[in-house]
Design an enzyme around this catalytic site. Structure first.
Site, PDB file in Angstrom:
ATOM      1  N   HIS A 105      92.215 -10.142 138.838  1.00  0.00           N
ATOM      2  CA  HIS A 105      93.340  -9.471 138.193  1.00  0.00           C
ATOM      3  C   HIS A 105      93.361  -9.811 136.701  1.00  0.00           C
ATOM      4  CE1 HIS A 105      94.833  -8.925 142.321  1.00  0.00           C
ATOM      5  NE2 HIS A 105      95.588  -7.966 141.818  1.00  0.00           N
TER       6      HIS A 105
ATOM      7  N   LYS B 267      98.660 -12.125 135.215  1.00  0.00           N
ATOM      8  CA  LYS B 267      99.175 -12.334 136.574  1.00  0.00           C
ATOM      9  C   LYS B 267      99.467 -13.814 136.786  1.00  0.00           C
ATOM     10  CE  LYS B 267      98.412 -11.131 141.422  1.00  0.00           C
ATOM     11  NZ  LYS B 267      99.779 -10.594 141.537  1.00  0.00           N
TER      12      LYS B 267
END
Length: 268
Positions: free
Chosen positions: A156, A160
């Site tokens: 990600h 995040k």
């Protein structure tokens, strides 16, 4: 028209959700947009924030003040924020779609308790493709059984804040359940140093945080002589937003209960 509110509306996902709601062709409409009480954007038009044109829906900093303006709240924020919003919606009898990740087991119990009073769709991932992958993972685990090593790799963007991702953990849960294992006992989160030989029953997790990766997930089933990989790659947050709006529409007239995207898509 289904009246939808979005919380975290000034964030990346919130803006995408606003756009997704307005793409339903009048089936649903954005009637409230909420962000942090201390946000300097409170009062700004939600449509202009999402760069889709003026909607006449001002950003507010309090879900409680807006609770009469919506039928269902879509919440992709932070566990602490979501739980506060949950209390408001429970008292007001409003449905919720929750895409927040990083809940503790105790916090998940609070969601389940609230779902005895209001309808909630709670999922780690609202992508249709990811939920299809979950179905495939269940099948693969049952067919391949204990003859493979299982590893889950996810990537990600740098912003995040939780790891592994909620989607990766859900994938691990599906595989573990199919094999009759307790994920909390067999999960291995990263490896370093002299780890020794890999026990077959473990399920490994590897996490990447870099750049602007929207979300990549691969589950590896590795045997001697062959391996099977089930991969999903998201290239746009709109994938998740459209799924969340689909869930919000699906909740119309549903009784109290805790649902997930497998229910919404008819995969159960």
């Amino acid at each position: 028209m289904r009246r939808i509110a979005v919380t975290g509306a000034a964030g990346r996902m919130g803006k995408t959700l606003i756009e997704a709601v307005q793409q339903t062709g009048g089936v649903a409409g954005l009637t409230a947009a909420i962000d942090r009480p201390d946000s300097t954007l409170v009062g700004a038009d939600a449509g202009e924030l999402a760069a889709i044109g003026r909607l006449g829906v001002p950003l507010t900093g309090d879900v409680a003040r807006a609770v009469d303006e919506f039928d269902v709240l879509i919440d992709f924020t932070h566990p602490s924020v979501t739980l506060k919003n949950l209390d408001v919606c429970r008292r007001a009898g409003k449905a919720m779609v929750i895409g927040t990740t990083g809940f503790s087991p105790e916090e998940k119990e609070r969601l389940a308790a609230a779902a005895r009073e209001i309808p909630i769709v709670f999922a780690a991932n609202f992508s249709v493709g990811v939920n299809l992958c979950l179905k495939l993972l269940d099948t693969a685990a049952r067919v391949l059984g204990d003859d493979v090593d299982i590893e889950i790799i996810e990537a990600h963007h740098r912003h995040k804040v939780d790891a592994p991702s909620g989607t990766a953990l859900r994938m691990g849960e599906v595989v573990a359940e199919a094999l009759g294992r307790d994920l909390q006992k067999v999960a291995v989160y990263g490896r370093e140093g002299q780890t020794g030989a890999r026990p077959r029953e473990t399920i490994g997790f590897a996490t990447v945080r870099a750049g602007d990766v929207v979300g990549d997930h691969t589950v590896l089933f590795a045997a001697d002589g062959e391996r099977v990989e089930i991969t999903h790659k998201a290239s746009s947050r709109m994938t998740f937003a459209k799924g969340a709006v689909r869930a919000a529409l699906w909740l119309d007239e549903k009784p109290a209960g805790l649902y997930d995207m497998q229910d919404v898509l008819g995969l159960i």
